[in-house]
Design a protein around this motif. Structure first.
Motif, PDB file in Angstrom:
ATOM      1  N   GLU A  84       0.825  -1.214   0.000  1.00 40.02           N
ATOM      2  CA  GLU A  84       0.000   0.000   0.000  1.00 40.02           C
ATOM      3  C   GLU A  84       0.857   1.262   0.000  1.00 40.02           C
ATOM      4  O   GLU A  84       0.599   2.200  -0.759  1.00 40.02           O
ATOM      5  N   GLY A  85       1.908   1.269   0.836  1.00 36.35           N
ATOM      6  CA  GLY A  85       2.772   2.445   0.906  1.00 36.35           C
ATOM      7  C   GLY A  85       3.481   2.700  -0.402  1.00 36.35           C
ATOM      8  O   GLY A  85       3.592   3.856  -0.861  1.00 36.35           O
TER       9      GLY A  85
ATOM     10  N   HIS B  76       2.549   1.604  -3.511  1.00 37.03           N
ATOM     11  CA  HIS B  76       1.587   1.919  -4.562  1.00 37.03           C
ATOM     12  C   HIS B  76       1.084   3.357  -4.426  1.00 37.03           C
ATOM     13  O   HIS B  76       0.965   4.100  -5.433  1.00 37.03           O
ATOM     14  N   ARG B  77       0.791   3.768  -3.223  1.00 31.53           N
ATOM     15  CA  ARG B  77       0.282   5.126  -2.984  1.00 31.53           C
ATOM     16  C   ARG B  77       1.280   6.187  -3.433  1.00 31.53           C
ATOM     17  O   ARG B  77       0.904   7.167  -4.118  1.00 31.53           O
ATOM     18  N   ASN B  78       2.498   6.071  -3.086  1.00 38.71           N
ATOM     19  CA  ASN B  78       3.529   7.057  -3.437  1.00 38.71           C
ATOM     20  C   ASN B  78       3.866   7.008  -4.923  1.00 38.71           C
ATOM     21  O   ASN B  78       4.147   8.059  -5.542  1.00 38.71           O
TER      22      ASN B  78
ATOM     23  N   MET C 185       1.799   6.247  -7.376  1.00 36.66           N
ATOM     24  CA  MET C 185       0.707   6.885  -8.107  1.00 36.66           C
ATOM     25  C   MET C 185       0.779   8.405  -7.971  1.00 36.66           C
ATOM     26  O   MET C 185       0.465   9.141  -8.936  1.00 36.66           O
ATOM     27  N   ARG C 186       1.211   8.899  -6.818  1.00 32.28           N
ATOM     28  CA  ARG C 186       1.328  10.348  -6.650  1.00 32.28           C
ATOM     29  C   ARG C 186       2.505  10.909  -7.429  1.00 32.28           C
ATOM     30  O   ARG C 186       2.401  12.002  -8.029  1.00 32.28           O
TER      31      ARG C 186
ATOM     32  N   SER D 255       2.317   8.331 -11.504  1.00 31.21           N
ATOM     33  CA  SER D 255       1.112   7.673 -12.059  1.00 31.21           C
ATOM     34  C   SER D 255       1.428   6.300 -12.625  1.00 31.21           C
ATOM     35  O   SER D 255       0.716   5.778 -13.510  1.00 31.21           O
TER      36      SER D 255
ATOM     37  N   ASP E 280       6.117   3.889   4.005  1.00 31.37           N
ATOM     38  CA  ASP E 280       4.707   4.003   4.416  1.00 31.37           C
ATOM     39  C   ASP E 280       4.444   5.351   5.114  1.00 31.37           C
ATOM     40  O   ASP E 280       3.285   5.799   5.189  1.00 31.37           O
TER      41      ASP E 280
ATOM     42  N   ASP F  11       3.874  10.858   2.635  1.00 31.80           N
ATOM     43  CA  ASP F  11       2.589  11.209   2.029  1.00 31.80           C
ATOM     44  C   ASP F  11       2.715  12.395   1.082  1.00 31.80           C
ATOM     45  O   ASP F  11       1.693  12.906   0.552  1.00 31.80           O
ATOM     46  N   SER F  12       3.962  12.866   0.863  1.00 25.18           N
ATOM     47  CA  SER F  12       4.153  14.018  -0.031  1.00 25.18           C
ATOM     48  C   SER F  12       5.582  13.953  -0.578  1.00 25.18           C
ATOM     49  O   SER F  12       6.289  12.931  -0.382  1.00 25.18           O
TER      50      SER F  12
END
Length: 236
Positions: A155-156, A158-160, A162-163, A166, A230, A233-234
């Motif tokens: 999750e960590g 994949h999230r980063n 995509m930000r 992409s 994880d 977030d930025s």
């Protein structure tokens, strides 16, 4: 006075006279021989060995009864020896038979040990295959990170990703401060070259835009700076 008749004198014939003369002559010769060498006869008698008489166990001369008993004992000993020899021969035959039997038994008892069955060879591990897409890249990166002790979750990552890009492994940022300084951020997690070189994970390609190399280097940098990817977030 009684009348006694005197015996008539015997008449000596010529033959009688000759015989008497021979006897007298022989007697004289014997007397002369004995007288002539008395010392030799004495010496011979002195040096002649005395007859050895057998004696019994007590040192006394052996009587006829002792000799008879001794003969019986000798015969008994001879009989015992003979009996002993016969017994020894029988024992040897029995011993040889026993040895032959023992050898036969030993040969039958010795059995070649069966070879232990060989353990089946462990099948060669089939290399794990990953899909050549974002899901496959993340999963392969997580396996490498686990082996190297780098924290992070699907999750960590994949999230980063995509930000930042992409999901495009060839994405390049040509407008931020890094780009202005000539070191643009590239790849799925937008990593600059100096950071990639410092946190590159051994075993992965040494290429900034390689998906696996880019993800693992970025996760390694984030673990060092933030504790884990994880926690990001930025921009990082």
């Amino acid at each position: 006075m009684p009348n006694f008749t005197l015996p008539r004198p015997a008449r000596l014939t010529r033959t009688h006279k000759v015989s008497a003369a021979l006897v007298a002559t022989a007697g004289c010769a014997a007397a002369l021989a004995f007288t002539a060498a008395p010392s030799d006869a004495e010496t011979t008698a002195a040096h002649a060995p005395a007859a050895v008489k057998p004696v019994s166990a007590n040192g006394l001369p052996m009587t006829a009864k002792d000799r008879a008993d001794d003969g019986k004992q000798a015969r008994a000993v001879a009989s015992s020896v003979a009996a002993g020899l016969k017994v020894t021969a029988v024992e040897k035959q029995n011993h040889a038979a026993d040895q032959a039997a023992n050898r036969s038994i030993e040969r039958k008892a010795v059995v070649a040990p069966k070879a232990a069955p060989k353990a089946p060879k462990a099948p060669k591990a089939t290399p794990k295959r990953y899909a050549n897409n974002l899901d496959g890249w993340i999963r392969e990166s997580l396996d490498i990170m686990k082996d190297k002790g780098i924290p992070g979750s699907y999750e960590g990552l994949h999230r980063n990703i995509m930000r930042e890009s992409s999901g495009n492994p060839n994405a390049v940022n040509d407008w931020d401060i890094n780009a202005i300084n000539g070191v643009p951020s590239k790849g799925l997690l937008q990593v600059i070259q100096p950071t990639f070189d410092a946190y590159h994970v051994a075993g992965t390609p040494h290429k900034l835009t390689d998906p696996i190399a880019n993800i693992t280097a970025a996760a390694n940098y984030a673990a060092d700076r933030y504790g884990s990817i994880d926690n990001v977030d930025s921009a990082y």
